[in-house]
Design a protein around this motif. Structure first.
Motif, mmCIF file in Angstrom:
data_model
loop_
_atom_site.group_PDB
_atom_site.id
_atom_site.type_symbol
_atom_site.label_atom_id
_atom_site.label_comp_id
_atom_site.label_asym_id
_atom_site.label_seq_id
_atom_site.Cartn_x
_atom_site.Cartn_y
_atom_site.Cartn_z
ATOM 1 N N ALA A 33 3.946 -0.078 -1.648
ATOM 2 C CA ALA A 33 4.881 -0.548 -2.671
ATOM 3 C C ALA A 33 6.186 -0.956 -2.007
ATOM 4 O O ALA A 33 6.568 -0.418 -0.965
ATOM 5 C CB ALA A 33 5.136 0.554 -3.692
ATOM 6 N N VAL A 76 0.363 6.198 -2.554
ATOM 7 C CA VAL A 76 1.450 5.229 -2.483
ATOM 8 C C VAL A 76 2.328 5.496 -1.260
ATOM 9 O O VAL A 76 2.682 6.635 -0.962
ATOM 10 C CB VAL A 76 2.305 5.250 -3.771
ATOM 11 C CG1 VAL A 76 3.491 4.301 -3.657
ATOM 12 C CG2 VAL A 76 1.448 4.888 -4.983
ATOM 13 N N LEU A 92 1.225 2.951 -10.855
ATOM 14 C CA LEU A 92 1.200 3.674 -9.580
ATOM 15 C C LEU A 92 1.208 5.187 -9.769
ATOM 16 O O LEU A 92 0.778 5.916 -8.878
ATOM 17 C CB LEU A 92 2.381 3.258 -8.702
ATOM 18 C CG LEU A 92 2.384 1.821 -8.219
ATOM 19 C CD1 LEU A 92 3.604 1.575 -7.345
ATOM 20 C CD2 LEU A 92 1.110 1.483 -7.480
#
Length: 157
Positions: free
Chosen positions: A34, A82, A75
């Protein structure tokens, strides 16, 4: 051979999940990278796929989500996978100026805001992250593998 097929499958996965596409298959991901726009997410995912055989998805922290204090809902359910990328706002500004000069998107104030918000998300949700301001894609990928303890699916000499 097996390694070649695994790398091709991993690359296909990374391309399919580029820029937040197909989040319903994030269960298959080894890592979900991300970050705000222009932090090297796509290139890093492709490198992880091609050189390590890892299923790497990337998720852009976009304008309508960046103002939240938490990771986007898509997410949250995959939070353990992540990994966040961050960058010095001045470096991001220079990169974005090449893409869209003299726009709000590339303004230093916008870059500072987005990085501040992304880093806040990472802190709140305890997401491991890395400042990639002066790192190559190879270095970023290696650091992600090491920091998360990921096991490569393939071996590339």
């Amino acid at each position: 051979d097996k390694d070649y097929a695994e790398r091709i499958n991993a690359v296909s996965f990374s391309l399919k999940t580029d820029d937040g596409s197909h989040p319903r298959i994030y269960d298959e991901a080894d890592v979900i990278i991300a970050g705000v726009s222009r932090t090297g997410k796509t290139a890093t995912c492709l490198y992880l796929a091609l050189h390590y055989g890892l299923y790497a998805a990337n998720y852009p922290l976009v304008e309508d989500e960046i103002e939240a204090d938490r990771l986007p809902k898509r997410l949250q359910e995959h939070k353990s996978k992540v990994f966040g990328l961050t960058i010095q706002p001045e470096r991001l500004h220079l990169i974005r100026m090449k893409r869209r000069p003299d726009s709000e998107y590339s303004s230093l104030s916008r870059c500072r805001f987005e990085i501040r918000q992304a880093e806040s998300m990472y802190r709140v949700d305890q997401v491991p992250n890395l400042d990639v301001s002066v790192m190559s894609i190879e270095e970023i990928a290696s650091m992600i593998v090491n920091m998360l303890g990921l096991k490569p699916r393939t071996f590339v000499p």
